[in-house]
Every structure is written in C-alpha cells, then in structure tokens.
Motif scaffolding. Structure first.
Motif, PDB file in Angstrom:
ATOM      1  N   ILE A 223      46.907 108.504  95.382  1.00  0.00           N
ATOM      2  CA  ILE A 223      45.981 108.085  94.252  1.00  0.00           C
ATOM      3  C   ILE A 223      45.006 108.652  94.033  1.00  0.00           C
ATOM      4  O   ILE A 223      44.154 108.986  95.210  1.00  0.00           O
ATOM      5  CB  ILE A 223      46.076 106.724  94.097  1.00  0.00           C
ATOM      6  CG1 ILE A 223      45.398 106.127  95.380  1.00  0.00           C
ATOM      7  CG2 ILE A 223      47.428 105.992  93.695  1.00  0.00           C
ATOM      8  CD1 ILE A 223      45.544 104.439  95.378  1.00  0.00           C
ATOM      9  N   ASP A 224      44.191 108.946  92.988  1.00  0.00           N
ATOM     10  CA  ASP A 224      42.931 109.181  92.806  1.00  0.00           C
ATOM     11  C   ASP A 224      42.125 108.597  91.631  1.00  0.00           C
ATOM     12  O   ASP A 224      42.784 108.791  90.572  1.00  0.00           O
ATOM     13  CB  ASP A 224      42.988 110.991  92.620  1.00  0.00           C
ATOM     14  CG  ASP A 224      41.624 111.432  91.873  1.00  0.00           C
ATOM     15  OD1 ASP A 224      40.606 110.841  92.377  1.00  0.00           O
ATOM     16  OD2 ASP A 224      41.485 112.558  91.822  1.00  0.00           O
ATOM     17  N   ASP A 225      41.437 107.668  92.096  1.00  0.00           N
ATOM     18  CA  ASP A 225      40.926 107.078  91.117  1.00  0.00           C
ATOM     19  C   ASP A 225      39.142 107.109  90.551  1.00  0.00           C
ATOM     20  O   ASP A 225      38.444 106.760  90.055  1.00  0.00           O
ATOM     21  CB  ASP A 225      40.402 105.387  91.642  1.00  0.00           C
ATOM     22  CG  ASP A 225      41.827 104.815  91.633  1.00  0.00           C
ATOM     23  OD1 ASP A 225      42.824 104.982  90.774  1.00  0.00           O
ATOM     24  OD2 ASP A 225      42.173 103.787  92.666  1.00  0.00           O
ATOM     25  N   GLY A 226      38.907 108.559  91.061  1.00  0.00           N
ATOM     26  CA  GLY A 226      37.526 109.031  90.835  1.00  0.00           C
ATOM     27  C   GLY A 226      37.335 109.635  89.392  1.00  0.00           C
ATOM     28  O   GLY A 226      36.858 110.749  89.530  1.00  0.00           O
ATOM     29  N   HIS A 227      37.784 109.112  88.297  1.00  0.00           N
ATOM     30  CA  HIS A 227      37.628 109.923  87.258  1.00  0.00           C
ATOM     31  C   HIS A 227      37.002 109.168  86.098  1.00  0.00           C
ATOM     32  O   HIS A 227      37.073 107.864  86.150  1.00  0.00           O
ATOM     33  CB  HIS A 227      38.874 110.416  86.590  1.00  0.00           C
ATOM     34  CG  HIS A 227      39.567 111.684  87.452  1.00  0.00           C
ATOM     35  ND1 HIS A 227      39.425 112.890  87.192  1.00  0.00           N
ATOM     36  CD2 HIS A 227      40.223 111.439  88.614  1.00  0.00           C
ATOM     37  CE1 HIS A 227      40.206 113.538  88.000  1.00  0.00           C
ATOM     38  NE2 HIS A 227      40.700 112.656  89.012  1.00  0.00           N
ATOM     39  N   ARG A 228      36.169 109.864  85.315  1.00  0.00           N
ATOM     40  CA  ARG A 228      35.264 108.932  84.143  1.00  0.00           C
ATOM     41  C   ARG A 228      36.151 108.168  83.253  1.00  0.00           C
ATOM     42  O   ARG A 228      35.596 107.048  82.699  1.00  0.00           O
ATOM     43  CB  ARG A 228      34.492 109.804  83.460  1.00  0.00           C
ATOM     44  CG  ARG A 228      33.262 110.840  84.315  1.00  0.00           C
ATOM     45  CD  ARG A 228      32.629 111.850  83.609  1.00  0.00           C
ATOM     46  NE  ARG A 228      31.629 112.062  84.423  1.00  0.00           N
ATOM     47  CZ  ARG A 228      30.875 113.185  83.793  1.00  0.00           C
ATOM     48  NH1 ARG A 228      30.816 113.578  82.541  1.00  0.00           N
ATOM     49  NH2 ARG A 228      29.862 113.804  84.716  1.00  0.00           N
ATOM     50  N   ASP A 229      37.183 108.925  83.049  1.00  0.00           N
ATOM     51  CA  ASP A 229      38.089 108.090  81.908  1.00  0.00           C
ATOM     52  C   ASP A 229      38.591 106.953  82.531  1.00  0.00           C
ATOM     53  O   ASP A 229      39.339 106.176  81.902  1.00  0.00           O
ATOM     54  CB  ASP A 229      39.183 108.960  81.539  1.00  0.00           C
ATOM     55  CG  ASP A 229      40.029 109.493  82.561  1.00  0.00           C
ATOM     56  OD1 ASP A 229      40.181 109.022  83.558  1.00  0.00           O
ATOM     57  OD2 ASP A 229      40.908 110.276  82.325  1.00  0.00           O
ATOM     58  N   GLY A 230      38.750 106.669  83.975  1.00  0.00           N
ATOM     59  CA  GLY A 230      39.355 105.362  84.432  1.00  0.00           C
ATOM     60  C   GLY A 230      40.896 105.391  84.804  1.00  0.00           C
ATOM     61  O   GLY A 230      41.210 104.473  85.274  1.00  0.00           O
ATOM     62  N   LYS A 231      41.366 106.383  84.393  1.00  0.00           N
ATOM     63  CA  LYS A 231      42.667 106.720  84.505  1.00  0.00           C
ATOM     64  C   LYS A 231      42.878 107.038  86.157  1.00  0.00           C
ATOM     65  O   LYS A 231      42.631 107.857  86.401  1.00  0.00           O
ATOM     66  CB  LYS A 231      43.305 107.469  83.366  1.00  0.00           C
ATOM     67  CG  LYS A 231      43.211 107.116  82.044  1.00  0.00           C
ATOM     68  CD  LYS A 231      43.862 108.037  81.166  1.00  0.00           C
ATOM     69  CE  LYS A 231      43.683 107.725  79.845  1.00  0.00           C
ATOM     70  NZ  LYS A 231      44.198 108.663  78.744  1.00  0.00           N
TER      71      LYS A 231
END
Length: 248
Positions: A223-231
């Motif tokens: 998993i990768d949670d480090g995105h601005r869109d929060g997805k």
C-alpha cells in the motif's frame, strides 16, 4: 414366405465375420508396425541431427526450442532423466536442472517483495543477469521447461496466466476470479485504487476492498498512502520491475 437361414448359412456367416475380424486385426497390426518403424527412423534421424547440431542446441535458445518441438512430435523427452543418451550427448538435463535451482533461488529471494508471484518476463530477465558469465543464452521457453520440471517434483511452482501476462507462482496461494481481475487491471500502471476497481469492474466498494485486502494479506500487494488526493494505491510487484531488487 421368407425362408429362415439354415445351420449351414449361419456357419458361413460366422466364418465370414471371423475372416473380416482377422483381416481388420492384420491391417491394424500392419499399421502399428509401420508407425513403429517410422518412429524408429525419425528417432534415429533426430539423434543424428542432435549430434550434428549439439553446439547450436546448447547455445541458441530459439534453436533449442525448435529442437524440443521436434522431440515432442516423435515422443522423445530429452529432459526425462539426467542419465542416458540425451544427457550424455547434449547435457541439457543438467542445464535445466541448473536453471531450476536458480529459479527457486530468485523466487525465494523476491518472495518478501512480491508474495511469491513474479512476472515470467521479469524472472527471465533477472535469471539472464545472474547468468551473464554463462555460455548458454536463455529464453522464456527455457524458463517454462525448467519450471515444468520443478512442478513434477511437487515443489509448488507453476505458471498462471493473468490477462496478457504469465506469472510464476511459488506459494500455494489460490487466486480467485476477483483477484485475477484486479491483477489484470493493475498491469497498466502497476497499481490500482478502490475507486478505480469500482469504476472499471463495476464492483461495489465492499467487494473491491475485500479482494484488495485479501491480496494485501497474502503479501501480493503493497500500500501507498502518500498522495495528495488521499486515495490509497495498491501496488503489485508481480507486474512491476524488480530487477534492481535482486540483481545483486
């Protein structure tokens, strides 16, 4: 009034049936003997061909693949044993045994990263990097044959097809239809999101989340949670490049 057949007529009919049966058996025997003779001739010619082109068979992957196809057509399996005529002449039994050992090593080394599911193309690429000093080049066909021999040993290795890709599985995880569809969808970017799975596959949120979390629990996704869109992104190493991970 129609006359019934007498005893003599019945005996003649029985004798005729026996003659037809014997004739049929003789024809079948002749055909079998002819086929055996032809196969024997083909095998002899195949051995002569192998002696003449053994260096090409050892060194050229495409030539080696065509040679295997020729063998299969006459019922010869050069990989059936490491002993005997084919092993002594070509040494390909040892070649595939060596490949099998190296494939197991790569699958074990990458298992913490990909959960035991690796892209066949990527596996062959890593295998080629490890064998740079070897005289024999290898192809995907060589990898498939080596994996086939591993499967015979009951080692749990097998090749599965997901979408347009072949994946090598080295763990006994059973992938269901939902999991295969997600893996196929992830091949475009290397990852998917819950929202993308819902939209592209017309699934409910619960179904998408359940399938993705199962793949995560099995070690097949990260998993990768480090995105601005929060997805949240679910990455699948089995459809991403891992060459740099195992090149050493």
């Amino acid at each position: 009034m129609r006359r019934r057949a007498g005893i003599g007529g019945l005996q003649n009919a029985a004798a005729a049936r026996d003659q037809y049966r014997l004739l049929g058996e003789n024809v079948a025997r002749l055909r079998t003997d002819l086929m055996k003779e032809q196969l024997s001739t083909f095998r002899s010619q195949l051995e002569d061909f192998a002696r003449k082109h053994k260096n090409d068979i050892r060194k050229n992957p495409a030539f080696r693949s065509q040679f295997h196809e020729m063998c299969a057509k006459v019922g010869v399996d050069p990989l059936a044993s490491n002993k005997g005529f084919w092993a002594e002449l070509l040494g390909i039994g040892d070649f595939y045994y060596e490949l099998g050992v190296q494939i197991v090593d790569i699958c074990l080394a990458t298992r913490p990263h990909n959960g035991g599911l690796i892209n066949l193309e990527e596996l062959c690429k890593v295998l080629s990097q490890r064998r740079k000093g070897s005289r024999e080049a290898i192809s995907e066909d060589d990898c498939l044959r080596a994996i086939g021999k591993l499967k015979v040993l009951g080692s749990g290795f097998e090749v599965i097809t997901v979408g347009k890709r072949k994946l090598v599985r080295s763990v006994p995880t059973e992938l269901k239809k939902d999991h295969n569809e997600i893996l196929e969808l992830s091949q475009a970017q290397g990852f998917v999101t819950v929202e993308e799975v819902e939209r592209r596959l017309s699934w409910s949120t619960g179904r998408a989340t359940d399938a993705l979390e199962t793949l995560l629990d099995e070690g097949l996704a990260m998993i990768d949670d480090g995105h601005r869109d929060g997805k949240r992104r679910y990455w699948f190493p089995c459809v991403s490049s891992i060459s740099s991970f195992v090149a050493s």
